[in-house]
Write an enzyme that holds these catalytic residues in place. Structure first.
Site, PDB file in Angstrom:
ATOM      1  N   LYS A   1       0.830  -1.217   0.000  1.00 55.03           N
ATOM      2  CA  LYS A   1       0.000   0.000   0.000  1.00 55.03           C
ATOM      3  C   LYS A   1       0.859   1.260   0.000  1.00 55.03           C
ATOM      4  CE  LYS A   1      -2.256  -0.834   3.888  1.00 55.03           C
ATOM      5  NZ  LYS A   1      -1.652  -2.116   4.288  1.00 55.03           N
TER       6      LYS A   1
ATOM      7  N   ARG B   1      -9.270   1.149   8.920  1.00 56.17           N
ATOM      8  CA  ARG B   1      -8.865  -0.230   9.196  1.00 56.17           C
ATOM      9  C   ARG B   1      -9.930  -0.954   9.998  1.00 56.17           C
ATOM     10  NH1 ARG B   1      -2.836   0.719   8.963  1.00 56.17           N
ATOM     11  NH2 ARG B   1      -1.808  -1.276   9.082  1.00 56.17           N
TER      12      ARG B   1
ATOM     13  N   ARG C   1      11.544  -6.634   5.153  1.00 61.05           N
ATOM     14  CA  ARG C   1      11.438  -5.199   4.837  1.00 61.05           C
ATOM     15  C   ARG C   1      12.468  -4.360   5.607  1.00 61.05           C
ATOM     16  NH1 ARG C   1       5.672  -2.383   5.107  1.00 61.05           N
ATOM     17  NH2 ARG C   1       5.757  -2.833   7.333  1.00 61.05           N
TER      18      ARG C   1
ATOM     19  N   ARG D   1      11.611  -1.946  10.989  1.00 59.61           N
ATOM     20  CA  ARG D   1      10.576  -1.436  11.892  1.00 59.61           C
ATOM     21  C   ARG D   1      10.403  -2.377  13.084  1.00 59.61           C
ATOM     22  NH1 ARG D   1       5.337   0.056   8.274  1.00 59.61           N
ATOM     23  NH2 ARG D   1       4.394  -0.920  10.091  1.00 59.61           N
TER      24      ARG D   1
ATOM     25  N   ARG E   1      -0.523  -8.925  13.469  1.00 61.45           N
ATOM     26  CA  ARG E   1      -1.059  -7.875  12.573  1.00 61.45           C
ATOM     27  C   ARG E   1      -1.934  -8.504  11.493  1.00 61.45           C
ATOM     28  NH1 ARG E   1       4.426  -5.390  10.890  1.00 61.45           N
ATOM     29  NH2 ARG E   1       3.269  -4.016   9.502  1.00 61.45           N
TER      30      ARG E   1
HETATM   31  P1  AMP Z   1       1.226   0.599   9.038  1.00 63.29           P
HETATM   32  O1  AMP Z   1       2.420   1.451   8.895  1.00 63.29           O
HETATM   33  O2  AMP Z   1       0.077   1.054   8.174  1.00 63.29           O
HETATM   34  O3  AMP Z   1       1.529  -0.868   8.870  1.00 63.29           O
HETATM   35  O4  AMP Z   1       0.721   0.776  10.552  1.00 63.29           O
HETATM   36  C1  AMP Z   1       1.540   0.403  11.637  1.00 63.29           C
HETATM   37  C2  AMP Z   1       0.700   0.289  12.903  1.00 63.29           C
HETATM   38  O5  AMP Z   1       0.113   1.568  13.198  1.00 63.29           O
HETATM   39  C3  AMP Z   1      -0.483  -0.680  12.828  1.00 63.29           C
HETATM   40  O6  AMP Z   1      -0.099  -2.024  13.067  1.00 63.29           O
HETATM   41  C4  AMP Z   1      -1.365  -0.121  13.934  1.00 63.29           C
HETATM   42  O7  AMP Z   1      -0.878  -0.461  15.216  1.00 63.29           O
HETATM   43  C5  AMP Z   1      -1.179   1.389  13.758  1.00 63.29           C
HETATM   44  N1  AMP Z   1      -2.167   1.930  12.804  1.00 63.29           N
HETATM   45  C6  AMP Z   1      -1.923   2.473  11.586  1.00 63.29           C
HETATM   46  N2  AMP Z   1      -3.059   2.865  10.985  1.00 63.29           N
HETATM   47  C7  AMP Z   1      -4.061   2.549  11.850  1.00 63.29           C
HETATM   48  C8  AMP Z   1      -5.468   2.672  11.795  1.00 63.29           C
HETATM   49  N3  AMP Z   1      -6.105   3.205  10.725  1.00 63.29           N
HETATM   50  N4  AMP Z   1      -6.176   2.237  12.872  1.00 63.29           N
HETATM   51  C9  AMP Z   1      -5.575   1.716  13.951  1.00 63.29           C
HETATM   52  N5  AMP Z   1      -4.250   1.550  14.051  1.00 63.29           N
HETATM   53  C10 AMP Z   1      -3.489   1.956  13.015  1.00 63.29           C
END
Ligand code: AMP
Length: 217
Positions: free
Chosen positions: A13, A88, A127, A160, A171
């Site tokens: 994404k 989400r 990654r 990360r 996740r």
């Molecule tokens: P990402 O970088 O999109 O993989 O997000 C990393 C982490 O941030 C996720 O595993 C969640 O803990 C938190 N996070 C990101 N976006 C959201 C969202 N829309 N709702 C809830 N938690 C989020």
């Protein structure tokens, strides 16, 4: 044009959203990046979000919705935006719909990137991200040409905290329980396009660009 990227963690994404954001000249809004930036600045928001991110859980809906609404009110979003990692959950999707109705706008397209979970685990454990510019690399597929530094800016590459196998599996579980239902939510709107995320990034992008072009962007 208002765009949502949907799909499991690791489906690409962020990579696709970044490219589309440059091409369409609209901001990419990544909630994950917002939380990571807040954490690196040591803010209360960052510290609160870290508790959930480290466990692979979702940050509470109310908090995320507030952050996204504040961001969408900014001037650079008036000509369109790309949401990467939001919504989400059904709660977040419904809150976004209400917000956009109030603003007199709506979503033009939902790009759903589909991927097999075992392939996702491999992608996510491999990654590496540039600390300076956020560019993504992968030790299994796309190492930087220079070896250990970012090809784009020479920045340091890091893994990360949430890209370890235990957190990744959670996740993916959380994605299945809380985010996957949004596929039904959006397919009902007739605005969702599903793309095969297992292809090379350039091929995935061509399909995405074609879908967006067909809307007249
Ligand atoms: P990402 O970088 O999109 O993989 O997000 C990393 C982490 O941030 C996720 O595993 C969640 O803990 C938190 N996070 C990101 N976006 C959201 C969202 N829309 N709702 C809830 N938690 C989020």
């Amino acid at each position: 044009m208002n765009i949502i990227f949907l799909g499991p963690p690791g489906a690409g994404k962020g990579t696709q959203a970044e490219r589309l954001s440059k091409d369409l000249n609209v901001p990419q809004i990544s909630t994950g990046d917002i939380f990571r930036a807040a954490l690196s600045q040591g803010t209360e928001l960052g510290l609160e979000a870290k508790k959930y991110m480290d466990a692979g859980e979702l940050v509470p809906d109310e908090l995320v919705v507030r952050i996204v609404e504040e961001r969408l009110r900014e001037n650079d979003c008036k000509g369109g935006f790309i949401l990467d990692g939001f919504p989400r959950s059904t709660f977040q999707a419904e809150a976004l719909d209400r917000f956009l109705i109030e603003e007199g706008s709506g979503i033009d397209i939902v790009l759903n990137i589909d991927m097999d979970s075992e392939e996702l685990v491999k992608r996510l454990t491999g990654r590496r991200v540039c600390r300076e510019c956020g560019a993504n690399y992968n030790i299994h597929y796309s190492l930087p040409e220079t070896g250990g530094e970012c090809d784009q800016c020479g920045g340091e590459l890091y893994q990360r905290d949430d890209d370890n196998e235990k957190t990744i599996r959670n996740r993916l579980k959380v994605y299945g329980q809380q985010t996957e239902p949004l596929i039904d939510y959006y397919s009902g709107t007739g605005k969702m396009v599903t793309v095969d995320g297992s292809k090379k990034p350039g091929e995935v992008y061509d399909v995405i660009r074609g879908a967006v072009n067909s809307l007249g962007a």
